[in-house]
Design a protein around this motif. Sequence first.
Motif, PDB file in Angstrom:
ATOM      1  N   UNK A   1       0.819  -1.211   0.000  1.00 25.02           N
ATOM      2  CA  UNK A   1       0.000   0.000   0.000  1.00 25.02           C
ATOM      3  C   UNK A   1       0.853   1.263   0.000  1.00 25.02           C
ATOM      4  N   UNK A   2       1.984   1.219   0.705  1.00 23.82           N
ATOM      5  CA  UNK A   2       2.909   2.361   0.680  1.00 23.82           C
ATOM      6  C   UNK A   2       3.483   2.552  -0.715  1.00 23.82           C
ATOM      7  N   UNK A   3       3.797   1.452  -1.398  1.00 28.63           N
ATOM      8  CA  UNK A   3       4.302   1.550  -2.777  1.00 28.63           C
ATOM      9  C   UNK A   3       3.243   2.150  -3.681  1.00 28.63           C
ATOM     10  N   UNK A   4       1.993   1.769  -3.490  1.00 30.37           N
ATOM     11  CA  UNK A   4       0.917   2.342  -4.291  1.00 30.37           C
ATOM     12  C   UNK A   4       0.808   3.842  -4.088  1.00 30.37           C
ATOM     13  N   UNK A   5       0.914   4.277  -2.838  1.00 29.40           N
ATOM     14  CA  UNK A   5       0.808   5.705  -2.535  1.00 29.40           C
ATOM     15  C   UNK A   5       2.036   6.482  -3.000  1.00 29.40           C
ATOM     16  N   UNK A   6       3.228   5.927  -2.764  1.00 30.52           N
ATOM     17  CA  UNK A   6       4.463   6.658  -3.055  1.00 30.52           C
ATOM     18  C   UNK A   6       4.927   6.527  -4.511  1.00 30.52           C
ATOM     19  N   UNK A   7       4.696   5.347  -5.102  1.00 32.54           N
ATOM     20  CA  UNK A   7       5.228   5.082  -6.440  1.00 32.54           C
ATOM     21  C   UNK A   7       4.149   4.945  -7.499  1.00 32.54           C
ATOM     22  N   UNK A   8       2.884   4.962  -7.045  1.00 33.43           N
ATOM     23  CA  UNK A   8       1.782   4.872  -7.993  1.00 33.43           C
ATOM     24  C   UNK A   8       1.462   3.470  -8.465  1.00 33.43           C
ATOM     25  N   UNK A   9       2.067   2.455  -7.843  1.00 24.80           N
ATOM     26  CA  UNK A   9       1.849   1.072  -8.263  1.00 24.80           C
ATOM     27  C   UNK A   9       2.176   0.140  -7.101  1.00 24.80           C
ATOM     28  N   UNK A  10       1.158  -0.493  -6.545  1.00 26.58           N
ATOM     29  CA  UNK A  10       1.380  -1.348  -5.372  1.00 26.58           C
ATOM     30  C   UNK A  10       2.215  -2.585  -5.687  1.00 26.58           C
ATOM     31  N   UNK A  11       2.295  -2.981  -6.961  1.00 28.66           N
ATOM     32  CA  UNK A  11       3.113  -4.152  -7.310  1.00 28.66           C
ATOM     33  C   UNK A  11       4.603  -3.823  -7.310  1.00 28.66           C
ATOM     34  N   UNK A  12       4.948  -2.563  -7.115  1.00 26.94           N
ATOM     35  CA  UNK A  12       6.363  -2.175  -7.061  1.00 26.94           C
ATOM     36  C   UNK A  12       6.874  -2.104  -5.619  1.00 26.94           C
ATOM     37  N   UNK A  13       6.263  -2.884  -4.731  1.00 31.02           N
ATOM     38  CA  UNK A  13       6.689  -2.954  -3.322  1.00 31.02           C
ATOM     39  C   UNK A  13       8.160  -3.304  -3.211  1.00 31.02           C
ATOM     40  N   UNK A  14       8.652  -4.070  -4.164  1.00 32.30           N
ATOM     41  CA  UNK A  14      10.048  -4.507  -4.136  1.00 32.30           C
ATOM     42  C   UNK A  14      11.015  -3.335  -4.267  1.00 32.30           C
ATOM     43  N   UNK A  15      10.585  -2.208  -4.860  1.00 31.84           N
ATOM     44  CA  UNK A  15      11.441  -1.022  -4.944  1.00 31.84           C
ATOM     45  C   UNK A  15      11.694  -0.494  -3.529  1.00 31.84           C
ATOM     46  N   UNK A  16      10.640  -0.490  -2.706  1.00 27.38           N
ATOM     47  CA  UNK A  16      10.811  -0.073  -1.307  1.00 27.38           C
ATOM     48  C   UNK A  16      11.680  -1.076  -0.553  1.00 27.38           C
ATOM     49  N   UNK A  17      11.502  -2.362  -0.828  1.00 26.94           N
ATOM     50  CA  UNK A  17      12.316  -3.388  -0.170  1.00 26.94           C
ATOM     51  C   UNK A  17      13.790  -3.223  -0.540  1.00 26.94           C
TER      52      UNK A  17
ATOM     53  N   UNK B   1      16.798  -5.290   4.877  1.00 29.49           N
ATOM     54  CA  UNK B   1      16.657  -5.756   6.259  1.00 29.49           C
ATOM     55  C   UNK B   1      16.854  -7.266   6.274  1.00 29.49           C
ATOM     56  N   UNK B   2      17.367  -7.787   7.365  1.00 31.30           N
ATOM     57  CA  UNK B   2      17.491  -9.234   7.511  1.00 31.30           C
ATOM     58  C   UNK B   2      16.106  -9.864   7.614  1.00 31.30           C
ATOM     59  N   UNK B   3      15.170  -9.143   8.235  1.00 29.74           N
ATOM     60  CA  UNK B   3      13.807  -9.624   8.392  1.00 29.74           C
ATOM     61  C   UNK B   3      12.880  -8.661   7.650  1.00 29.74           C
ATOM     62  N   UNK B   4      12.299  -9.120   6.557  1.00 33.53           N
ATOM     63  CA  UNK B   4      11.453  -8.251   5.736  1.00 33.53           C
ATOM     64  C   UNK B   4      10.247  -7.708   6.508  1.00 33.53           C
ATOM     65  N   UNK B   5       9.823  -8.411   7.547  1.00 32.15           N
ATOM     66  CA  UNK B   5       8.682  -7.931   8.340  1.00 32.15           C
ATOM     67  C   UNK B   5       9.000  -6.619   9.048  1.00 32.15           C
TER      68      UNK B   5
END
Length: 87
Positions: A48-64, A69-73
């Motif tokens: 949801x943060x990727x959707x708000x910040x990047x305009x596409x929720x499927x781009x969550x991996x850009x934020x990752x 982080x050792x723990x993605x959670x």
Amino acid sequence: MSGRYDGQARLAVPQDDGTTRPMSTPRVSVQPASDVVYPVREGDRVDLLAGAALGDSTRWWVLADANPRANALDLERTGTPLAVPNA
């Protein structure tokens, strides 16, 4: 739309039955530059943060990639400073 495996080299991996199966080579991520640091709030999700910040929720991996982080959670833990790249 771009995916995180776009442009990855492919390997032909031999199978037990004599055929080969195409697989991507390991992906090496480079931490992108970011101008914004967002403090994660209760209930935030990376998609949801990727959707708000990047305009596409499927781009969550850009934020990752921008927040290794050792723990993605940890990316969704309240109070975590999350770098938002200029992507």
